[in-house]
Design an enzyme around this catalytic site. Structure first.
Site, short mmCIF file in Angstrom:
data_model
loop_
_atom_site.label_atom_id
_atom_site.label_comp_id
_atom_site.label_asym_id
_atom_site.label_seq_id
_atom_site.Cartn_x
_atom_site.Cartn_y
_atom_site.Cartn_z
N GLY A 154 29.79 42.41 -10.62
CA GLY A 154 28.47 41.78 -10.54
C GLY A 154 28.42 40.52 -11.40
NE ARG A 167 29.73 45.35 -7.25
CZ ARG A 167 29.42 45.33 -8.55
NH1 ARG A 167 30.35 45.60 -9.45
NH2 ARG A 167 28.20 45.03 -8.95
CG ASP A 188 32.30 49.72 -15.98
OD1 ASP A 188 32.05 48.88 -15.08
OD2 ASP A 188 31.67 50.78 -16.12
CB THR A 190 28.29 43.55 -17.05
OG1 THR A 190 27.28 44.44 -16.51
CG2 THR A 190 28.72 44.13 -18.38
CG ASP A 234 24.74 47.15 -15.80
OD1 ASP A 234 23.68 46.62 -15.43
OD2 ASP A 234 25.51 47.74 -15.03
CG ASP A 248 27.78 49.13 -18.70
OD1 ASP A 248 28.20 47.96 -18.81
OD2 ASP A 248 27.91 49.78 -17.65
NE ARG A 308 27.06 50.62 -10.59
CZ ARG A 308 27.73 49.59 -10.08
NH1 ARG A 308 27.73 49.41 -8.80
NH2 ARG A 308 28.38 48.75 -10.85
O1 F6P Z 1 26.96 46.03 -12.88
C1 F6P Z 1 25.89 45.15 -12.81
C2 F6P Z 1 24.92 45.57 -11.75
O2 F6P Z 1 23.95 44.57 -11.68
C3 F6P Z 1 24.31 46.97 -11.91
O3 F6P Z 1 23.23 46.98 -12.82
C4 F6P Z 1 23.89 47.26 -10.50
O4 F6P Z 1 23.81 48.65 -10.29
C5 F6P Z 1 25.00 46.69 -9.70
O5 F6P Z 1 25.55 45.63 -10.47
C6 F6P Z 1 24.58 46.15 -8.35
O6 F6P Z 1 25.70 45.67 -7.70
P1 F6P Z 1 25.68 44.90 -6.32
O7 F6P Z 1 25.09 43.55 -6.56
O8 F6P Z 1 27.10 44.84 -5.92
O9 F6P Z 1 24.84 45.71 -5.39
#
Ligand code: F6P
Length: 325
Positions: free
Chosen positions: A12, A73, A104, A127, A129, A131, A173
């Site tokens: 992300g 991804r 991660d 990120t 998050d 985390d 998430r």
């Molecule tokens: O890891 C960052 C994040 O923004 C999370 O908070 C979220 O769950 C996820 O990415 C969403 O990913 P995508 O944009 O691929 O749906």
């Protein structure tokens, strides 16, 4: 001795990734090392989607959101075959070091790749998050948190005008850093996060008491990864209960609004420091490590620890939301 390093953003996107790319490129060039940009993360590495960069390639990107290198991804990089193809592409372009900006998943891929192909690699935590173990803050978190708080302020205005209950879902998430902190910053009455067990019976009672005792609004902030699912699922649970029949309830999912936008000053500084430190770490011979900031200082953490262990939230902050609401 390093001659040519590749930089990529993966997973992300997060505000401040561009500031980090800029810092990596300029630090590398200042050390007479060539720099190339690998586009679309691991997907671009496998496909050889790699571009030469110079000082000008990173002009005027410090203040921009998203990532000029694009992100992805990649499922192909999860296979041995995909990683072997990526290593072949890097060797064909004489790339002898890598800087990875991501979360991660990015670092899990990077450490397996290093074990298999021995191309030195240093990570920068990018990120929203927050985390990741090994750094107090990740690049993008501060901006996302401020975006969430600004949106909660707006929701509060309209919620108050109608004495409504709002369920506001924020990203996270597997983690509640954004939820917990925007809950405090936005004065939420309740915060639901994945790190703690959410007793729906208790939550219902609390909401009913808040909504009956005062003619006012209530805001419940829910991390998308809460074990009861996101705000939409919690809405269903509440609406199925007759006790909520008279409560004026609305849901707002902040979603990807938290990922975009110009990075905050704090994220720009963090990204600049970490990007530059990552190149220095690579030059000093470190590999399969992530650069982070702890107590204001740069710290290196083995990448494997970053993705295989969990960073804890501050439980005192959770108590604080309960005390202040
Ligand atoms: O890891 C960052 C994040 O923004 C999370 O908070 C979220 O769950 C996820 O990415 C969403 O990913 P995508 O944009 O691929 O749906």
């Amino acid at each position: 001795m390093l001659n040519r390093i590749g930089i990529y953003t993966s997973g992300g996107d997060a505000p401040g990734m561009n500031a980090c790319v800029r810092a990596v490129a300029r630090t590398a060039l200042a050390n007479d090392i060539d720099i190339v940009g690998i586009r679309r993360g691991y997907s671009g590495m496998i496909d050889g989607d790699i571009v030469e960069m110079d000082g000008r390639s990173v002009s005027n990107i410090l203040q921009t959101g998203g990532t000029i290198l694009k992100s992805a991804r990649s499922t192909r990089f999860r296979t041995e075959e995909g990683r072997a193809k990526a290593a072949q592409q890097l060797r064909a372009m004489d790339i002898d070091g890598l800087i990875a900006i991501g979360g991660d998943g990015t670092f899990e891929g990077a450490s397996i790749f290093y074990d298999e192909h021995s191309i030195p690699i240093v990570g920068c935590p990018g990120t929203i998050d927050n985390d990741l173990l090994g750094t107090e803050e990740t690049i993008g978190y501060d901006t996302a948190l401020n975006t969430a708080v600004q949106n909660i302020d707006r929701i509060r205005d309209t919620a108050d005008a109608h004495n409504r209950l709002f369920l506001v879902e924020v990203m996270g998430r597997d983690s509640g850093f954004i939820a917990l902190n925007c809950g405090i910053g936005g004065g939420a009455e309740l915060v639901l996060i994945p790190e703690t067990f959410t007793d729906m019976g208790e939550i219902k009672e609390r909401i009913l008491s808040l909504m009956s005792s005062q003619s006012r609004s209530s805001i419940v902030v829910i991390a998308e990864g809460d074990e009861h699912g996101g705000a939409a699922h919690i809405e269903q649970i509440l609406r199925a209960d007759d006790a909520f029949a008279d409560i004026d309830l609305r849901v707002c999912i902040l979603g990807h609004t938290q990922r975009g936008g110009s990075p905050s000053a704090r994220d720009r500084v963090l990204a600049s420091r970490l990007g530059s430190a990552a190149v220095e770490a690579l030059l000093e011979g470190h590999s399969a490590v992530m650069v982070g900031l702890m107590n204001g200082d740069i710290k290196l953490t083995p990448m494997r620890n970053v993705w295989s262990r969990k960073k804890n939230i501050n439980y005192d902050l959770l108590k604080l939301t309960q005390l202040l609401s």
